[in-house]
Design an enzyme around this catalytic site. Sequence first.
Site, PDB file in Angstrom:
ATOM      1  N   GLU A  84       0.857  -1.193   0.000  1.00 26.34           N
ATOM      2  CA  GLU A  84       0.000   0.000   0.000  1.00 26.34           C
ATOM      3  C   GLU A  84       0.893   1.243   0.000  1.00 26.34           C
ATOM      4  OE1 GLU A  84      -3.342   0.899  -0.323  1.00 26.34           O
ATOM      5  OE2 GLU A  84      -2.364   2.855  -0.237  1.00 26.34           O
ATOM      6  N   GLY A 110      -7.110   0.863   3.699  1.00 22.14           N
ATOM      7  CA  GLY A 110      -8.505   1.308   3.707  1.00 22.14           C
ATOM      8  C   GLY A 110      -8.875   2.013   2.403  1.00 22.14           C
ATOM      9  N   VAL A 127     -22.001  20.015 -20.445  1.00 24.40           N
ATOM     10  CA  VAL A 127     -21.158  21.210 -20.313  1.00 24.40           C
ATOM     11  C   VAL A 127     -20.339  21.370 -21.590  1.00 24.40           C
ATOM     12  CG1 VAL A 127     -19.185  22.190 -19.081  1.00 24.40           C
ATOM     13  CG2 VAL A 127     -21.028  21.095 -17.808  1.00 24.40           C
ATOM     14  N   ILE A 131     -18.014  12.989 -12.519  1.00 21.92           N
ATOM     15  CA  ILE A 131     -18.508  12.253 -13.695  1.00 21.92           C
ATOM     16  C   ILE A 131     -18.037  10.802 -13.695  1.00 21.92           C
ATOM     17  CG2 ILE A 131     -18.831  14.268 -15.189  1.00 21.92           C
ATOM     18  CD1 ILE A 131     -16.027  13.725 -16.354  1.00 21.92           C
ATOM     19  N   GLY A 132     -17.629  10.322 -12.524  1.00 23.15           N
ATOM     20  CA  GLY A 132     -17.250   8.914 -12.425  1.00 23.15           C
ATOM     21  C   GLY A 132     -15.794   8.756 -12.043  1.00 23.15           C
ATOM     22  N   ARG A 133     -15.372   7.499 -11.996  1.00 22.02           N
ATOM     23  CA  ARG A 133     -14.016   7.168 -11.540  1.00 22.02           C
ATOM     24  C   ARG A 133     -13.307   6.352 -12.609  1.00 22.02           C
ATOM     25  NH1 ARG A 133     -12.347   8.893  -6.588  1.00 22.02           N
ATOM     26  NH2 ARG A 133     -11.223   6.937  -6.271  1.00 22.02           N
ATOM     27  N   ASP A 179     -12.227  -1.540  -8.104  1.00 27.86           N
ATOM     28  CA  ASP A 179     -12.522  -0.527  -9.115  1.00 27.86           C
ATOM     29  C   ASP A 179     -11.661  -0.628 -10.369  1.00 27.86           C
ATOM     30  OD1 ASP A 179     -14.370   0.457  -7.347  1.00 27.86           O
ATOM     31  OD2 ASP A 179     -13.469   2.444  -7.136  1.00 27.86           O
ATOM     32  N   HIS A 227     -44.529  -2.922  13.625  1.00 24.97           N
ATOM     33  CA  HIS A 227     -45.254  -1.657  13.479  1.00 24.97           C
ATOM     34  C   HIS A 227     -44.928  -0.731  14.647  1.00 24.97           C
ATOM     35  CE1 HIS A 227     -48.550   1.033  12.468  1.00 24.97           C
ATOM     36  NE2 HIS A 227     -48.894   1.029  13.742  1.00 24.97           N
TER      37      HIS A 227
HETATM   38  C1  LIG Z   1     -16.785  10.272  -2.825  1.00 29.71           C
HETATM   39  C2  LIG Z   1     -16.984   8.767  -2.900  1.00 29.71           C
HETATM   40  C3  LIG Z   1     -18.008   8.180  -2.189  1.00 29.71           C
HETATM   41  C4  LIG Z   1     -18.194   6.806  -2.242  1.00 29.71           C
HETATM   42  N1  LIG Z   1     -19.213   6.255  -1.523  1.00 29.71           N
HETATM   43  C5  LIG Z   1     -19.406   4.923  -1.566  1.00 29.71           C
HETATM   44  C6  LIG Z   1     -20.430   4.323  -0.790  1.00 29.71           C
HETATM   45  O1  LIG Z   1     -21.164   4.992  -0.056  1.00 29.71           O
HETATM   46  N2  LIG Z   1     -20.587   2.984  -0.851  1.00 29.71           N
HETATM   47  C7  LIG Z   1     -19.800   2.205  -1.650  1.00 29.71           C
HETATM   48  O2  LIG Z   1     -19.997   0.994  -1.679  1.00 29.71           O
HETATM   49  N3  LIG Z   1     -18.815   2.743  -2.401  1.00 29.71           N
HETATM   50  C8  LIG Z   1     -18.596   4.080  -2.372  1.00 29.71           C
HETATM   51  N4  LIG Z   1     -17.571   4.624  -3.099  1.00 29.71           N
HETATM   52  C9  LIG Z   1     -16.757   3.733  -3.940  1.00 29.71           C
HETATM   53  C10 LIG Z   1     -15.694   2.979  -3.129  1.00 29.71           C
HETATM   54  O3  LIG Z   1     -14.939   3.902  -2.387  1.00 29.71           O
HETATM   55  C11 LIG Z   1     -14.821   2.181  -4.074  1.00 29.71           C
HETATM   56  O4  LIG Z   1     -15.626   1.350  -4.876  1.00 29.71           O
HETATM   57  C12 LIG Z   1     -13.824   1.328  -3.331  1.00 29.71           C
HETATM   58  O5  LIG Z   1     -13.014   2.105  -2.491  1.00 29.71           O
HETATM   59  C13 LIG Z   1     -12.938   0.568  -4.332  1.00 29.71           C
HETATM   60  O6  LIG Z   1     -12.049  -0.236  -3.630  1.00 29.71           O
HETATM   61  P1  LIG Z   1     -10.687  -0.701  -4.327  1.00 29.71           P
HETATM   62  O7  LIG Z   1     -10.022  -1.609  -3.364  1.00 29.71           O
HETATM   63  O8  LIG Z   1     -10.934  -1.180  -5.692  1.00 29.71           O
HETATM   64  O9  LIG Z   1      -9.831   0.627  -4.511  1.00 29.71           O
HETATM   65  P2  LIG Z   1      -9.379   1.763  -3.525  1.00 29.71           P
HETATM   66  O10 LIG Z   1     -10.221   1.838  -2.332  1.00 29.71           O
HETATM   67  O11 LIG Z   1      -9.222   2.974  -4.368  1.00 29.71           O
HETATM   68  O12 LIG Z   1      -7.958   1.259  -3.009  1.00 29.71           O
HETATM   69  C14 LIG Z   1      -6.850   1.161  -3.845  1.00 29.71           C
HETATM   70  C15 LIG Z   1      -5.616   1.279  -2.984  1.00 29.71           C
HETATM   71  O13 LIG Z   1      -4.486   0.945  -3.750  1.00 29.71           O
HETATM   72  C16 LIG Z   1      -3.438   1.835  -3.433  1.00 29.71           C
HETATM   73  N5  LIG Z   1      -2.537   1.856  -4.591  1.00 29.71           N
HETATM   74  C17 LIG Z   1      -2.826   2.275  -5.847  1.00 29.71           C
HETATM   75  N6  LIG Z   1      -1.757   2.093  -6.653  1.00 29.71           N
HETATM   76  C18 LIG Z   1      -0.788   1.531  -5.889  1.00 29.71           C
HETATM   77  C19 LIG Z   1       0.542   1.107  -6.145  1.00 29.71           C
HETATM   78  N7  LIG Z   1       1.082   1.199  -7.363  1.00 29.71           N
HETATM   79  N8  LIG Z   1       1.259   0.604  -5.113  1.00 29.71           N
HETATM   80  C20 LIG Z   1       0.712   0.486  -3.868  1.00 29.71           C
HETATM   81  N9  LIG Z   1      -0.530   0.871  -3.577  1.00 29.71           N
HETATM   82  C21 LIG Z   1      -1.277   1.379  -4.575  1.00 29.71           C
HETATM   83  C22 LIG Z   1      -4.138   3.153  -3.166  1.00 29.71           C
HETATM   84  O14 LIG Z   1      -3.348   4.006  -2.366  1.00 29.71           O
HETATM   85  C23 LIG Z   1      -5.403   2.690  -2.457  1.00 29.71           C
HETATM   86  O15 LIG Z   1      -5.251   2.653  -1.073  1.00 29.71           O
HETATM   87  C24 LIG Z   1     -17.340   5.996  -3.041  1.00 29.71           C
HETATM   88  C25 LIG Z   1     -16.289   6.585  -3.746  1.00 29.71           C
HETATM   89  C26 LIG Z   1     -16.101   7.953  -3.672  1.00 29.71           C
HETATM   90  C27 LIG Z   1     -14.954   8.568  -4.433  1.00 29.71           C
END
Ligand SMILES: Cc1cc2nc3c(=O)[nH]c(=O)nc-3n(C[C@H](O)[C@H](O)[C@H](O)COP(=O)(O)OP(=O)(O)OC[C@H]3O[C@@H](n4cnc5c(N)ncnc54)[C@H](O)[C@@H]3O)c2cc1C
Length: 462
Positions: free
Chosen positions: A35, A40, A238, A267-269, A308, A439
Amino acid sequence: MGNPQYDLVVLGGGSGGYAAALRAAELGSRVALVEKDKLGGTCLHRGCIPTKALLRSAEVAETVRHSAKFGVTSTLDAIDFAGVDKHKQSVVNGLFRGLSGLVASRGIHVVAGTGRLTSPTQVTVTTADGPEAVLTGAAVIIATGSVPKTGAGIDVDHERIIDSNDALGFDHAPASAIILGGGAIGCEFATAWNAFGTKVTIVEAMPNLLPLEDTASSRALEKAFKKEGISTALGAAVQHATARDNGVEVTLDDGRVLTAEVLLVAIGRAPATDGIGLESVGVTTTRGYIDVDPRCRTAVPTIYAVGDVIPTLQLAHAGFAEGILVAETLAGLQPDEIDYARIPRITYSHPEVASVGLSTEGAIAAGHEVMDVTYDLAGNGKARILGTSGLVKVVAAKDGPVLGVHMVGERVGELLAEAQLVVNWDARPDEVAQHIHPHPTLSEAIGEAHLALAGKPLHAHA
Ligand SMILES: Cc1cc2nc3c(=O)[nH]c(=O)nc-3n(C[C@H](O)[C@H](O)[C@H](O)COP(=O)(O)OP(=O)(O)OC[C@H]3O[C@@H](n4cnc5c(N)ncnc54)[C@H](O)[C@@H]3O)c2cc1C
């Protein structure tokens, strides 16, 4: 390969990555978790948790503002943003400490640094203090997550034109904001900022807010937002956005010009796959997302990808499920594949929008003969007590199981657990209808909708 150091090396410690690491360790594997920032990931530090903490402060502000309606006299003096931030940060810090402790207690080797794939079984990590560490694993999971999507010809300068990370770091609520994108993130910031006194306009290219939800839910949210004073420009794109010293000017394709203190681009991730060595080892991508099969296997047999970075639902709980799926597959268990169409989804706006399964439109498109019922929360005692309006809509196959449940209203997110059991267990409306709901609760609305669908409505018109 000689003996690998680890059974599993996980690249990225967010929801997907740490879930995989925890489950693999639980199943007896030797696990390394790389990480570069904080365990987290997005969910804990920049996503789910801090936004919901912010929304809780917003809810308290609205409660105070409208307290007279409940016979309680109070005055909302101000939003103390330092206090809002303190609450948010204390929630995040507490959960971070808990997660770090859990990971350590399972014997997972956390390696702090930036990793990249250097062979199908090797991750090379540049550690914070310089030296490179080479980790070998019988299997590798890529879980590097996502970053805010840019584009649409808009330059995010992180001051006037901002993304969700910037918005979470704000030390005040802007006086006015244009939010580009009426998806979950856009609608949640609209709710929070509106409660803090910001004049909000959401611009959404599709004809409805939350375009992926059942149209009934989108319309109910639009109606509620209008009542709360949140403006929307729907079906509008836009054309360009210009940052100025004192604000931002946004021109829509229909010629309208909007001005505000900030423009939030939501507009997304985009998948975070740059610079992690995918091409060098033969992992293929499509539009940046890593190609995987239903078991999250990439084109390289030893390498998996979760969360993601793959083209599935970008939700924390989808990432958890994918991480667990891979850990169990690697341990020789035979976990079921994930049914993405039945993963529950919540937008924590005010009112909340919660759903699982197919919309009416989606069910028809999938070839079902559909029956649906919409129960208006106006008939629900608890909804009236809370002072919320909304709906519970149930979509079922004719003479068959429930295919989807769609809800709008305060706290309906907490009802989704029942709805997802109904959908995921292929329950029929008459089977659900016989279960007694307490209820007065909002959950009765789920019971009522199923009673109506089973042909025996109680507090609804036949
Ligand atoms: C504003 C916002 C609100 C959200 N609200 C919700 C919600 O209410 N409910 C929900 O289910 N989802 C929500 N999401 C989506 C959710 O946060 C993501 O789907 C989730 O965090 C994805 O998990 P992940 O493990 O794929 O990636 P991430 O949580 O992005 O974790 C990836 C990790 O990899 C690390 N990393 C990246 N590249 C490297 C590298 N080369 N070397 C070492 N470490 C690296 C990063 O530092 C990060 O800690 C929200 C997202 C956002 C932006």
